[in-house]
Structures are given as C-alpha cells and as structure tokens.
Design a protein around this motif. Structure first.
Motif, PDB file in Angstrom:
ATOM      1  N   PHE A 254       0.844  -1.197   0.000  1.00  0.00           N
ATOM      2  CA  PHE A 254       0.000   0.000   0.000  1.00  0.00           C
ATOM      3  C   PHE A 254       0.885   1.256   0.000  1.00  0.00           C
ATOM      4  CE2 PHE A 254      -2.546   3.140   2.488  1.00  0.00           C
ATOM      5  CZ  PHE A 254      -3.666   3.204   1.666  1.00  0.00           C
ATOM      6  N   TYR A 255       1.893   1.220   0.832  1.00  0.00           N
ATOM      7  CA  TYR A 255       2.860   2.341   0.919  1.00  0.00           C
ATOM      8  C   TYR A 255       3.517   2.593  -0.443  1.00  0.00           C
ATOM      9  CZ  TYR A 255       6.908   4.900   2.937  1.00  0.00           C
ATOM     10  OH  TYR A 255       7.875   5.823   3.259  1.00  0.00           O
ATOM     11  N   MET A 256       3.868   1.510  -1.091  1.00  0.00           N
ATOM     12  CA  MET A 256       4.491   1.635  -2.415  1.00  0.00           C
ATOM     13  C   MET A 256       3.500   2.115  -3.466  1.00  0.00           C
ATOM     14  SD  MET A 256       7.037  -1.578  -2.856  1.00  0.00           S
ATOM     15  CE  MET A 256       6.335  -1.916  -4.477  1.00  0.00           C
ATOM     16  N   ASP A 257       2.342   1.453  -3.467  1.00  0.00           N
ATOM     17  CA  ASP A 257       1.268   1.815  -4.408  1.00  0.00           C
ATOM     18  C   ASP A 257       0.947   3.293  -4.349  1.00  0.00           C
ATOM     19  OD1 ASP A 257       0.741  -0.525  -5.562  1.00  0.00           O
ATOM     20  OD2 ASP A 257      -1.196  -0.893  -4.567  1.00  0.00           O
ATOM     21  N   LYS A 258       0.895   3.773  -3.126  1.00  0.00           N
ATOM     22  CA  LYS A 258       0.507   5.156  -2.890  1.00  0.00           C
ATOM     23  C   LYS A 258       1.658   6.111  -3.136  1.00  0.00           C
ATOM     24  CE  LYS A 258      -3.733   5.295  -1.544  1.00  0.00           C
ATOM     25  NZ  LYS A 258      -4.556   6.274  -2.245  1.00  0.00           N
ATOM     26  N   ARG A 259       2.831   5.552  -3.345  1.00  0.00           N
ATOM     27  CA  ARG A 259       4.040   6.361  -3.532  1.00  0.00           C
ATOM     28  C   ARG A 259       4.291   7.303  -2.360  1.00  0.00           C
ATOM     29  NH1 ARG A 259       6.434   5.702  -8.308  1.00  0.00           N
ATOM     30  NH2 ARG A 259       5.210   4.487  -9.761  1.00  0.00           N
ATOM     31  N   TYR A 260       4.023   6.790  -1.203  1.00  0.00           N
ATOM     32  CA  TYR A 260       4.347   7.594  -0.017  1.00  0.00           C
ATOM     33  C   TYR A 260       5.856   7.774   0.075  1.00  0.00           C
ATOM     34  CZ  TYR A 260      -0.448   7.020   1.670  1.00  0.00           C
ATOM     35  OH  TYR A 260      -1.806   7.053   1.824  1.00  0.00           O
ATOM     36  N   GLY A 261       6.576   6.787  -0.423  1.00  0.00           N
ATOM     37  CA  GLY A 261       8.027   6.866  -0.405  1.00  0.00           C
ATOM     38  C   GLY A 261       8.583   5.716  -1.211  1.00  0.00           C
ATOM     39  N   ASN A 288      13.680   6.474   5.506  1.00  0.00           N
ATOM     40  CA  ASN A 288      14.587   7.506   5.003  1.00  0.00           C
ATOM     41  C   ASN A 288      13.839   8.795   4.733  1.00  0.00           C
ATOM     42  OD1 ASN A 288      16.707   5.615   4.889  1.00  0.00           O
ATOM     43  ND2 ASN A 288      15.870   4.863   2.951  1.00  0.00           N
ATOM     44  N   PRO A 289      14.513   9.921   4.963  1.00  0.00           N
ATOM     45  CA  PRO A 289      13.848  11.181   4.630  1.00  0.00           C
ATOM     46  C   PRO A 289      13.781  11.353   3.115  1.00  0.00           C
ATOM     47  CG  PRO A 289      16.051  11.573   5.514  1.00  0.00           C
ATOM     48  CD  PRO A 289      15.838  10.105   5.538  1.00  0.00           C
ATOM     49  N   PRO A 290      12.689  11.911   2.608  1.00  0.00           N
ATOM     50  CA  PRO A 290      12.664  12.265   1.187  1.00  0.00           C
ATOM     51  C   PRO A 290      13.801  13.258   0.919  1.00  0.00           C
ATOM     52  CG  PRO A 290      10.531  12.675   2.233  1.00  0.00           C
ATOM     53  CD  PRO A 290      11.490  12.328   3.320  1.00  0.00           C
ATOM     54  N   TYR A 291      14.271  13.288  -0.326  1.00  0.00           N
ATOM     55  CA  TYR A 291      15.466  14.099  -0.612  1.00  0.00           C
ATOM     56  C   TYR A 291      15.285  15.565  -0.216  1.00  0.00           C
ATOM     57  CZ  TYR A 291      12.969  16.019  -4.556  1.00  0.00           C
ATOM     58  OH  TYR A 291      12.031  16.677  -5.305  1.00  0.00           O
ATOM     59  N   ASP A 292      14.038  16.035  -0.246  1.00  0.00           N
ATOM     60  CA  ASP A 292      13.819  17.459   0.033  1.00  0.00           C
ATOM     61  C   ASP A 292      13.312  17.703   1.458  1.00  0.00           C
ATOM     62  OD1 ASP A 292      11.326  16.343  -0.259  1.00  0.00           O
ATOM     63  OD2 ASP A 292      10.524  17.911  -1.552  1.00  0.00           O
ATOM     64  N   PHE A 293      13.429  16.667   2.307  1.00  0.00           N
ATOM     65  CA  PHE A 293      12.776  16.776   3.612  1.00  0.00           C
ATOM     66  C   PHE A 293      13.224  17.993   4.418  1.00  0.00           C
ATOM     67  CE2 PHE A 293      12.203  15.780   8.139  1.00  0.00           C
ATOM     68  CZ  PHE A 293      10.823  15.699   8.128  1.00  0.00           C
ATOM     69  N   TYR A 294      14.522  18.231   4.444  1.00  0.00           N
ATOM     70  CA  TYR A 294      14.991  19.356   5.263  1.00  0.00           C
ATOM     71  C   TYR A 294      15.106  20.657   4.456  1.00  0.00           C
ATOM     72  CZ  TYR A 294      15.680  16.267   9.241  1.00  0.00           C
ATOM     73  OH  TYR A 294      15.470  15.402  10.281  1.00  0.00           O
TER      74      TYR A 294
END
Ligand code: ADP
Ligand code: MG
Length: 626
Positions: A254-261, A288-294
């Motif tokens: 579900f996490y993948m399907d939804k592209r949450y990360g 992991n933080p998304p590349y733009d998290f910070y």
C-alpha cells in the motif's frame, strides 16, 4: 422548449469552470462518480427503513463508456435518480456546500483555488465537456427526464425515455485547442487511471468495457479485439479492512502503491476510531527522509478522504510540523466532500482527528523506542533533527510531547541515550546533566574541558547538531536536573585542591591575570585560573546564557551582528606554561604580551572559532621560535 437560466451565483461558478485554466481538470470524474455513489447510498439508506424496498448489492454499479467517434463519455448509475423538479433544483443551482466554498474563496477570480483541492461538484464536468445531457428516472417513477445544457446560458428539461431507475450523464468532450488537450479524456487508460487515483475505494463497482488484443482461437499468430467488462476500482480500501487479516506486506505494498516513499516503512499503525469522531487512518513511519525533507520545498501532510473519496492529497492540518515526516491517509465520514481549504482549517472534526493522530504518532514512536531500539535509532538518524526543531519551535510549547523521544550520543560507549536513561544512571552526587558541543564526536573528545567531568565519573552528552544546544536550552531541565555545558563557568563541583586555590588567590597571580585581561580587552570578559583543566594549558569558557557554540551558530545566520558569548580565558596554573607566563610577567612585558596573544589564539582554535588575524598569529609563533 424554453431555456432556463442558471441562478446568478451558479452561473459565475459555471463560467469559471468553462473557462478554467486549471490544470487538474481530471477531478471532474471524481465528482461525477461520487455523486453516483451518493445516489446509490440513498437507496441503501432508504431500504433500511422501508420494508417495501429491497437493496440487492449486485444491482448497484456505475458504468463508464467511451464513444470516441461521437466524442462522448457516458457515466451511468443505478442510483436513486432525479425527478423533473430535482433535475431543476439540484443541477440548476450550485450545491450548498459548494456555494460556501465559493463564497469563502471568491477572491480567487479564476476559480483556481476552489477547484484546487476540493470538488465543486457536478459543474466541474464543464471543465472538459461543452455539452452535458443528463437523463434520469427517479426511484418509484415511470417517467424519465432529460436535462441538457451547453454552458452558461442555461439549460432545458424535457421528457425522455429510460428503461431503468438511475441517472445517465453524457459528456460531450471539448475539442482540443492550442493550449489544451481534451482528447485524453476519451482514452480508456486515462480514465482508468483517474478512477484508480481518486475513486478506487468507492463502495460500488465502477465498470468499463476494456478492449484488448487476444490470440484468436484456432488460428495461430492472429489476434482479435476482445471487449471485456472490467471493474476498475478495488472497492474495499485497506483501511476499512480488519487489521487482523492484514500482513506487513499488505501495508508495505500500500505504501508503495501510494508512492508515499520509495523506501520500506519502519512501522505503520492502523487506526479505526469510533469515538467522538469516526475515522480510519493508516500512518507510516518512513525509514529515510525524502530528498527534500529538510528544505522549504517539502510539504507535509496526509491524504484526506471523505467516505472513500479522495478530497485532498496533502492535508497539512493533520500533522504538526515536528511529525511532518509521517506518511499516510485519513478517511472520515464526518467530513464533507465539498469543503474549502479555509473552512477545513476551522473544521472541528478535522481538529479532533488531528489531535488524535498526533497522540497516535507519539505512542507509535514511544513503542518503537521501547521495543525496537534499533529501528528507532534508524528513524532517529533520519528524522531526529525534526523532533529537536519541534522542541525548539513555538517557544517550547511541545517539549512535553517530544523530550522523551530525543536521543543524544553519550560519552558512555558513544551510544545513543535518552534523557531518561541518562538521569536514571546518574551517580548520587551528580548535580547536572552535562553536555559538550562540537562539530563531531571526535572533535568533542579532544576538548580540554571534557577531562575533568569524565574523570569525575560523570557521563557527558555529545551534541553535534546545530540545533541540539538550543533544544536543551528550551527544555531547561529534565527530572529536575538542569543541563550544564562542560565549558560553563560553574560545573557544580570543585576540582581544585586547596593548594591550587591558594596559589590562584595570591596577589601576584591576580595581578598577572588582570594584566592579561587588559591586553585582551573587548575579547574576553575575564581571565582566571581554571578549575577544570588537567593536562591542557588553556581553554575558553563562557558565562551567561549564550554559549560559545551558540555564538558560532548564530554568527552563521543573517542579521547576527553583535551576538557574542561572554568568554572567559581559563589558564591551567599547574601547567608549565603558567610558569613561563609568570616569568615573562616579571621580566619581560613584551614577551608577556606575546604569550597572552598566543594563548588566546590557541583557545579560540580549540573551540573551533576563527582567528581574527591569522597572519599575526603566524608571526607571533615565529617570534617565539627565533
Ligand atoms: P453535492 O454532491 O455536493 O451535493 P453536486 O454539484 O455534485 O453537489 O451535485 C448536486 C446535486 O445533484 C446532488 O446533491 C444530488 O442531489 C444531485 N445529483 C448529482 N448527480 C446525481 C446522480 N448521479 N444521481 C442522483 N442525483 C444526483
Ligand atoms: Mg457531488
């Protein structure tokens, strides 16, 4: 047949739809499908209280058909339908909830914001169609009526034929223009994807005839087109399913399907709340933080559904900033589909949900910390900074929620510890929670001030993040133990022998320090005999609120003119260097000045501060050598 006019307010909205430059035109389908679903729900609820009416689930569905040559998309439902009056009333005026949204955002003249995140209902069809034909037969009626409109100048209603109860909406899709492609809405794959995106969890099947090339029977290598009716939506959303029947894999998919990360989530929590507010939610803790998290570009938020229909892709009001890393979704029956962003912000239900979710996230993190330490440390490496910012921001308002989730590297085995763990194993006589600041653990370990605290058998927290010391300042104390920097003026214990004390108190020593201080006027607040240095000759410490580390950080920010810690130059009077100083002081004032400058420069360098005049330092060293 006389044309009827739309009500003034509706007309304005309609014109905005027709001329909309809004890019997310695809939401029209979501709106029509949710209306169809509502119409079938209405029969369902009616049947609950009406013995004459039987609700057979299999009779209720939505069908989407495409006719490319006629440029039409038709959406048929088997819902409650509309009578002649209802066609007039419901489609002639803009829906109540929608009109509220309209009013509160009427500053957005092009309708951009209105449709941005929220449905405006039926009229959104005019974003992609230049003509709509709605044929409907109401439950319990033999007559059917047709409502036809080709835009803002009105509509007609006429008698029609319809064999079954329900509504059929034929959309005449606009021709492509120079700037806009409408042809895509005549493509199966496109409509299929839109259904998946917004309406996957509508409770009724959404069907479409899908054509595909299949190998022809009896003749090898030949293909024929086969049309097959498919159900496009999965209907029962994961979050409405019983969590006991679901595996970690289900959630990860579900996490993948939804592209949450693109990572694998560290943990999830599935909530079915049935209290003051009813909602389902699935929340994920990414690894992991998304590349733009910070960065400023990062947008926090959870997906928001109203009864299975996506109304917002990133509802930021559902997450406090400090938990902005959490991914997932919320579905509530208590939220209306047509609600503007501004109204949503003030929505009582939403606030309740948000509060609830905050607490769930907190306990999810607490249990991770308690039961799966390794995972928690992974999480902390990714998002710990965010928690520390959370402590610091809003005047420490949230420190109570967050302080027990913090980890710091400790001098003890260089392991991460919580404040609770630290305090728990403090020796009886230890007054403060000690910390040291620096760029890295390796650098901190070299700092001259550290030795005396460690020798005392006390543990020291190594703060390597810019935000760390600021966060601790906000927390102030933990379990009634105050935080104390190892370079602060008062460590809370005496390290000097009485002999040292005497020597430090002599007139001669006092004079010498006064001499140094006047040479360093404006740079240090005082010079004194160190109570903490053991093997090193010199160090800097600070008095007052602002530490040297904080001065460094603040100086790196814009508008930081004049921030300065009150520095104290500490001299180790048991060190041979002090002997040299004494000699110079009595015999050679020039040398005394030179030594003073050198020691001060050394202390700055040890603290990681920059030297005002490196050339002068270099010259001074040469002068000592020759
Ligand atoms: P909303 O759904 O928020 O009420 P809409 O503009 O989407 O606003 O729809 C207006 C009204 O038209 C609905 O409330 C409903 O009464 C009626 N309606 C729209 N589509 C259908 C349908 N497929 N079947 C029955 N009634 C419908
Ligand atoms: Mg609607």
């Amino acid at each position: 047949m006389a044309k009827k006019q739309f009500k003034a307010e509706s007309k304005r909205l309609l014109e905005m739809m027709i001329n909309s430059i809004y890019t997310q035109k695809e939401i029209f389908l979501r709106e029509l499908l949710s209306n169809a679903s509502d119409a079938m729900d209405k029969i369902y609820y009616k049947a609950l209280s009406d013995d004459q009416l039987v609700f057979n689930k299999e009779d209720y569905f939505i069908k989407i058909s495409i006719d490319k040559s006629a440029r039409t998309v038709t959406i048929t439902d088997t819902g409650i339908g509309m009578s002649k009056e209802e066609l007039d009333n419901n489609l002639g005026v803009i829906a109540k909830s929608g009109s509220l949204a309209f009013k509160s955002e009427n500053e957005a003249q092009d309708g951009h914001n209105i449709i941005g995140q929220f449905g405006v209902g039926f009229y959104s069809a005019f974003m992609v169609a230049d003509k709509l034909v709605v044929t409907s037969r109401a439950l319990g009626s033999d007559e059917a009526y047709r409502w036809v409109s080709d835009g803002a100048d009105g509509y007609v209603i006429e008698s029609a034929e319809k064999a079954t109860i329900g509504t059929e909406i034929v959309m005449h899709i606009k021709e492509n223009t120079e700037d806009e492609q409408y042809d895509e809405y005549l493509e199966q794959y496109r409509l299929k994807a839109i259904v998946k995106k917004y309406s996957d969890f509508i409770r009724y099947p959404i069907k479409m005839d899908i054509a595909s090339q299949q190998p022809k029977a009896d003749s090898e290598g030949e293909f024929e087109e086969v049309v097959e009716e498919q159900v496009l939506n999965s209907m029962v959303p994961l979050w409405r399913r019983n969590k006991n029947e679901l595996t970690d894999d289900d959630y990860n998919l579900f996490y993948m399907d939804k592209r949450y990360g693109f990572d694998k989530p560290l943990k999830h929590v599935h909530i079915s709340a049935d209290g003051a507010v009813v909602y389902n939610a699935i929340l994920f803790l990414p690894e992991n933080p998304p590349y733009d998290f910070y960065t400023k570009e990062y947008e926090k938020g959870l997906e928001l559904y109203s009864n299975g229909v996506l109304i917002m892709e990133k509802c930021s009001d559902l997450l406090p900033d400090y938990f902005g890393f959490v991914k997932g979704m919320v579905d509530s029956e208590d939220l209306s589909l047509n609600i503007s962003r501004e109204l949503l912000q003030h929505d009582r239900q939403l606030k309740l949900i948000a509060k609830n979710i905050k607490n769930k996230i907190k306990s999810m993190l607490q249990s991770l910390l308690k039961d799966e330490r390794e995972s928690y440390e992974k999480f902390y490496a990714s998002f710990g900074r965010q928690l520390k910012f959370g402590v610091y921001n809003d005047y420490g308002m949230n420190k109570g929620d967050l302080q027990d989730l913090l980890l710091f590297t400790s001098s003890k085995d260089k392991q991460l510890v919580t404040l609770a763990e630290y305090v728990e194993r403090m020796p009886e006589d230890q007054k403060y929670i000690y910390y040291a600041t620096g760029e890295s653990v390796a650098r901190i370990e070299k700092s001259p001030q550290l030795e005396v605290v460690l020798d005392k058998g006390y543990e020291v927290l190594y703060l390597t993040d810019d935000i760390d010391e600021f966060a601790l300042k906000v927390i102030q104390s933990y379990n009634e133990k105050e935080f104390r920097s190892i370079s602060s003026g008062d460590l809370g214990f005496d390290v000097n022998s009485s002999e040292d004390q005497e020597q430090a108190e002599t007139e001669e020593t006092k004079e010498l320090f006064a001499g140094m201080q006047s040479l360093l006027d404006g740079k240090v607040k005082s010079v004194k005999a160190s109570k903490r240095l053991k093997s090193h000759p010199v160090c800097l410490s600070s008095e007052g609120e602002l530490s040297i580390e904080m001065e460094k950080i603040l100086k790196g920010m814009p508008d930081a003119n004049g921030v300065q810690a009150d520095k104290v130059l500490e001299i180790n009077i048991n060190h041979d260097v002090f002997r040299a100083l004494q000699q110079a002081y009595s015999n050679d004032q020039e040398k005394f000045g030179l030594y003073t400058q050198l020691l001060y420069s050394q202390a700055l360098l040890i603290e990681g501060l920059s030297i005002e005049d490196p050339v002068e330092l270099s010259n001074n060293i040469c002068r000592v050598m020759v």
